[in-house]
Write an enzyme that holds these catalytic residues in place. Structure first.
Site, mmCIF file in Angstrom:
data_model
loop_
_atom_site.group_PDB
_atom_site.id
_atom_site.type_symbol
_atom_site.label_atom_id
_atom_site.label_comp_id
_atom_site.label_asym_id
_atom_site.label_seq_id
_atom_site.Cartn_x
_atom_site.Cartn_y
_atom_site.Cartn_z
ATOM 1 N N LYS A 183 -10.911 -2.097 6.337
ATOM 2 C CA LYS A 183 -9.724 -1.762 7.136
ATOM 3 C C LYS A 183 -10.543 -1.173 8.912
ATOM 4 O O LYS A 183 -11.311 -0.591 8.258
ATOM 5 C CB LYS A 183 -8.622 -0.721 6.766
ATOM 6 C CG LYS A 183 -7.485 0.521 7.561
ATOM 7 C CD LYS A 183 -7.060 0.387 6.810
ATOM 8 C CE LYS A 183 -6.685 2.233 7.202
ATOM 9 N NZ LYS A 183 -5.636 2.827 6.056
ATOM 10 N N ARG A 222 0.302 10.286 -0.008
ATOM 11 C CA ARG A 222 0.172 11.535 0.529
ATOM 12 C C ARG A 222 2.114 12.500 0.236
ATOM 13 O O ARG A 222 2.164 12.807 0.844
ATOM 14 C CB ARG A 222 0.548 10.556 2.388
ATOM 15 C CG ARG A 222 -0.301 10.823 2.924
ATOM 16 C CD ARG A 222 0.331 9.887 4.277
ATOM 17 N NE ARG A 222 -0.862 8.710 4.496
ATOM 18 C CZ ARG A 222 -1.025 8.062 5.886
ATOM 19 N NH1 ARG A 222 0.086 9.011 6.335
ATOM 20 N NH2 ARG A 222 -1.405 7.094 5.731
ATOM 21 N N GLU A 267 1.047 -1.278 0.290
ATOM 22 C CA GLU A 267 0.211 0.168 0.042
ATOM 23 C C GLU A 267 0.965 1.520 -0.406
ATOM 24 O O GLU A 267 1.671 1.253 0.874
ATOM 25 C CB GLU A 267 -0.968 0.116 1.244
ATOM 26 C CG GLU A 267 -1.498 0.771 1.413
ATOM 27 C CD GLU A 267 -2.273 1.319 2.802
ATOM 28 O OE1 GLU A 267 -2.712 0.097 3.372
ATOM 29 O OE2 GLU A 267 -2.749 2.405 3.104
HETATM 30 C C1 3PG Z 1 -1.317 5.564 8.007
HETATM 31 O O1 3PG Z 1 -2.357 5.506 8.073
HETATM 32 O O2 3PG Z 1 -0.422 6.002 8.363
HETATM 33 C C2 3PG Z 1 -1.119 3.564 8.826
HETATM 34 O O3 3PG Z 1 -2.379 4.089 9.968
HETATM 35 C C3 3PG Z 1 0.164 3.424 9.733
HETATM 36 O O4 3PG Z 1 0.068 3.760 10.920
HETATM 37 P P1 3PG Z 1 1.457 3.075 11.740
HETATM 38 O O5 3PG Z 1 1.905 4.353 11.172
HETATM 39 O O6 3PG Z 1 0.863 3.575 12.641
HETATM 40 O O7 3PG Z 1 1.622 1.629 11.401
#
Ligand code: 3PG
Length: 213
Positions: A131, A47, A43
């Site tokens: 999710k 961003r 994934e």
């Molecule tokens: C995110 O969207 O950044 C994810 O949820 C990842 O979260 P994490 O950094 O706590 O694994």
């Protein structure tokens, strides 16, 4: 072209890496390192300015990987991701607009939820693999156990605050197929070019035991 289901994506390995790529040049070596460690479902979050290029490179150059796009909040994000070569999309929350759009287009969406009402909305549009986000902050293992009562047929990928240390507690739940986490693709390790470390992290993630398969 896209014959995978969200269940298959969740079943492939115990962890789906949540990837933030700032430099598209890191995408292919990262994907190869993860695949070498046994993680194929990737994934890449939308961003960063490099995200779509990263998806494109992985789709074109790492055929063993199945690249998806995360942080998809609107149909236009899904459109861009699919055009770049993403084979699935992941959203942090649920809207009918996004859910119905993806369903109509035949696109695989793993939608984020954190409440009973959001689960009910996603179910109304035909989604049963979800999710759970942000997992730790939304009640963690206890919340997932509680949701398993009324929503026994819903399967989750908890994401947000999951670590190698707490992942097993989630994977031991009967309504959790896999977890998501960013620890498999640390930014500093990518910058340092230590892809062997990423393969090692992937191997350790693949070795995690899970109950609901
Ligand atoms: C995110 O969207 O950044 C994810 O949820 C990842 O979260 P994490 O950094 O706590 O694994």
């Amino acid at each position: 072209m896209n014959s995978l289901t969200s269940l298959q994506i969740m079943q492939d390995a115990p962890v789906i890496p949540v990837i933030v790529i700032h430099d598209a040049a890191h995408a292919v070596p990262l994907a190869r390192a993860l695949v070498a460690g046994g993680i194929r479902m990737l994934e890449v979050t939308l961003r960063t300015a490099a995200a779509l290029d990263a998806i494109k490179h992985i789709a074109q150059e790492v055929p063993e990987a199945v690249v998806g796009a995360g942080t998809v909040c609107h149909p236009r994000d899904a459109e861009s991701a699919m055009r770049a070569g993403a084979r699935f999309v992941v959203s942090p929350g649920y809207t009918q607009t996004l859910g119905q759009y993806c369903r109509k287009g035949g696109w695989v969406l793993l939608p984020g939820v954190s409440t009973a009402s959001e689960i009910m909305m996603a179910m109304e549009d035909g989604y049963t693999e979800l999710k759970f986000f942000p997992a730790m902050q939304s009640g963690g293992v206890a919340m997932l156990k509680a949701l398993g009562g009324p929503f026994g047929h819903i399967k989750f990928c908890p994401t947000g605050g999951i670590t190698p240390q707490n992942a097993s507690e989630f994977l031991a739940l009967k309504n959790v197929i896999c977890v998501g986490g960013s620890w498999l693709a640390p930014g500093d390790v990518m910058v340092a070019g230590d892809y062997a470390r990423i393969t090692q992290l992937a191997r350790e993630a693949v070795a995690l035991k899970r109950r609901a398969l």
